[in-house]
Design a protein around this motif. Structure first.
Motif, PDB file in Angstrom:
ATOM      1  N   ALA A   1       0.859  -1.187   0.000  1.00 54.47           N
ATOM      2  CA  ALA A   1       0.000   0.000   0.000  1.00 54.47           C
ATOM      3  C   ALA A   1       0.892   1.234   0.000  1.00 54.47           C
ATOM      4  O   ALA A   1       2.066   1.169   0.385  1.00 54.47           O
ATOM      5  CB  ALA A   1      -0.916   0.007   1.225  1.00 54.47           C
ATOM      6  N   LEU A   2       0.341   2.369  -0.418  1.00 52.45           N
ATOM      7  CA  LEU A   2       1.135   3.594  -0.481  1.00 52.45           C
ATOM      8  C   LEU A   2       1.605   4.055   0.891  1.00 52.45           C
ATOM      9  O   LEU A   2       2.627   4.725   1.008  1.00 52.45           O
ATOM     10  CB  LEU A   2       0.335   4.707  -1.159  1.00 52.45           C
ATOM     11  CG  LEU A   2      -0.026   4.471  -2.627  1.00 52.45           C
ATOM     12  CD1 LEU A   2      -0.854   5.635  -3.151  1.00 52.45           C
ATOM     13  CD2 LEU A   2       1.221   4.267  -3.470  1.00 52.45           C
ATOM     14  N   ASP A   3       0.857   3.702   1.947  1.00 55.90           N
ATOM     15  CA  ASP A   3       1.252   4.096   3.300  1.00 55.90           C
ATOM     16  C   ASP A   3       1.903   2.946   4.069  1.00 55.90           C
ATOM     17  O   ASP A   3       2.025   3.000   5.290  1.00 55.90           O
ATOM     18  CB  ASP A   3       0.047   4.635   4.073  1.00 55.90           C
ATOM     19  CG  ASP A   3      -1.070   3.604   4.212  1.00 55.90           C
ATOM     20  OD1 ASP A   3      -0.970   2.508   3.620  1.00 55.90           O
ATOM     21  OD2 ASP A   3      -2.054   3.911   4.916  1.00 55.90           O
TER      22      ASP A   3
ATOM     23  N   ALA B   1       3.065   7.383  -7.151  1.00 55.69           N
ATOM     24  CA  ALA B   1       3.270   5.937  -7.109  1.00 55.69           C
ATOM     25  C   ALA B   1       4.759   5.668  -6.925  1.00 55.69           C
ATOM     26  O   ALA B   1       5.591   6.314  -7.558  1.00 55.69           O
ATOM     27  CB  ALA B   1       2.779   5.294  -8.400  1.00 55.69           C
TER      28      ALA B   1
ATOM     29  N   LYS C   1      -1.833  -2.371  -8.125  1.00 57.80           N
ATOM     30  CA  LYS C   1      -2.628  -1.866  -7.000  1.00 57.80           C
ATOM     31  C   LYS C   1      -2.056  -0.539  -6.496  1.00 57.80           C
ATOM     32  O   LYS C   1      -2.802   0.400  -6.196  1.00 57.80           O
ATOM     33  CB  LYS C   1      -2.645  -2.897  -5.875  1.00 57.80           C
ATOM     34  CG  LYS C   1      -3.366  -2.447  -4.625  1.00 57.80           C
ATOM     35  CD  LYS C   1      -3.279  -3.498  -3.524  1.00 57.80           C
ATOM     36  CE  LYS C   1      -3.894  -2.996  -2.230  1.00 57.80           C
ATOM     37  NZ  LYS C   1      -3.730  -3.982  -1.134  1.00 57.80           N
ATOM     38  N   LEU C   2      -0.729  -0.446  -6.407  1.00 57.92           N
ATOM     39  CA  LEU C   2      -0.097   0.798  -5.967  1.00 57.92           C
ATOM     40  C   LEU C   2      -0.337   1.908  -6.983  1.00 57.92           C
ATOM     41  O   LEU C   2      -0.630   3.051  -6.616  1.00 57.92           O
ATOM     42  CB  LEU C   2       1.403   0.579  -5.764  1.00 57.92           C
ATOM     43  CG  LEU C   2       1.801  -0.455  -4.709  1.00 57.92           C
ATOM     44  CD1 LEU C   2       3.308  -0.670  -4.725  1.00 57.92           C
ATOM     45  CD2 LEU C   2       1.326  -0.028  -3.328  1.00 57.92           C
TER      46      LEU C   2
ATOM     47  N   ASP D   1      -2.839   2.137  -9.133  1.00 61.22           N
ATOM     48  CA  ASP D   1      -4.246   2.539  -9.092  1.00 61.22           C
ATOM     49  C   ASP D   1      -4.531   3.430  -7.890  1.00 61.22           C
ATOM     50  O   ASP D   1      -5.308   4.387  -7.981  1.00 61.22           O
ATOM     51  CB  ASP D   1      -5.150   1.309  -9.060  1.00 61.22           C
ATOM     52  CG  ASP D   1      -5.155   0.550 -10.385  1.00 61.22           C
ATOM     53  OD1 ASP D   1      -4.661   1.092 -11.396  1.00 61.22           O
ATOM     54  OD2 ASP D   1      -5.643  -0.600 -10.396  1.00 61.22           O
ATOM     55  N   ALA D   2      -3.891   3.131  -6.752  1.00 59.60           N
ATOM     56  CA  ALA D   2      -4.106   3.938  -5.551  1.00 59.60           C
ATOM     57  C   ALA D   2      -3.547   5.346  -5.710  1.00 59.60           C
ATOM     58  O   ALA D   2      -4.010   6.285  -5.054  1.00 59.60           O
ATOM     59  CB  ALA D   2      -3.471   3.256  -4.339  1.00 59.60           C
ATOM     60  N   ALA D   3      -2.554   5.508  -6.582  1.00 58.88           N
ATOM     61  CA  ALA D   3      -1.954   6.824  -6.815  1.00 58.88           C
ATOM     62  C   ALA D   3      -2.658   7.597  -7.928  1.00 58.88           C
ATOM     63  O   ALA D   3      -2.291   8.737  -8.206  1.00 58.88           O
ATOM     64  CB  ALA D   3      -0.471   6.669  -7.144  1.00 58.88           C
TER      65      ALA D   3
END
Length: 201
Positions: free
Chosen positions: A131-133, A164, A178-179, A181-183
């Motif tokens: 995850a980004l965090d 990202a 996934k990373l 897309d989250a960014a």
């Protein structure tokens, strides 16, 4: 399409993807060629704008997609510092809607780096990043996006958004999509904005 409508389409539908990690750089007091063929830019790859693309979005009629690549020749074995955006530069895309060679819309990105390594390691991450965090991600970047319309002042469009992380390999980032897309963020008016590496296999 009228100038106003075109300006609105370009502004509200800008899809920014950093193909190899970036956006168009307009340095305040220097000029140089791109693609590493000029000595000045070869010494500063984080601001080497290798390509800029602008085209009608195939999946969103009436919208414009911009793709700006910087930092050539990236590869997962390029660590441990990998490919951050420059924090001492401004990346810009100028949009001319009426053919007078003057920008009607300007998008401007400024990047920040959060280095969480301290004195304990030199690595980019110290375990799998999901995850980004994720606490294993030790180098993080974020950006501010500002926009100027019709020569007006710059106004914040995105106060802060995540970049990202560099794709450093499957062992470190088992699901990079996934990373990525989250960014990717979506704003009112249909803007979709992404900063980071874009090649996903």
């Amino acid at each position: 399409m009228t100038t106003i409508a075109r300006r609105t389409a370009a502004a509200t539908a800008a899809v920014l993807i950093a193909g190899a990690g970036g956006y168009l750089l307009i340095p305040p007091s220097a000029t140089a060629s791109s693609h590493r063929e000029a000595p000045a830019i070869a010494a500063d790859p984080a601001v080497d704008n290798t390509d800029l693309y602008a085209f009608s979005s195939p999946d969103r009629p009436g919208f414009v997609t911009f793709v700006l690549n910087v930092m050539p020749f990236e590869a997962p074995d390029g660590g441990p510092n990998f490919f951050p955006f420059a924090t001492d530069a401004t990346y810009r895309i100028n949009v001319d809607n009426d053919g007078d060679a003057k920008p009607d819309v300007i998008f401007k990105w400024t990047f920040r780096t959060d280095d969480r390594r301290g004195n304990r390691t030199f690595l980019y991450n110290d375990g799998p990043v999901t995850a980004l965090d994720d606490e294993n991600l030790l180098i993080r970047q974020s950006y501010t996006l500002e926009a100027s319309f019709g020569g007006g002042p710059f106004e914040p469009a995105v106060p802060s958004a995540p970049v990202a992380p560099s794709r450093v390999g499957n062992a470190s980032m088992p699901d990079y999509r996934k990373l990525r897309d989250a960014a990717t963020i979506t704003l009112d008016g249909g803007w979709r904005i992404f900063a980071g590496q874009a090649e996903v296999k």
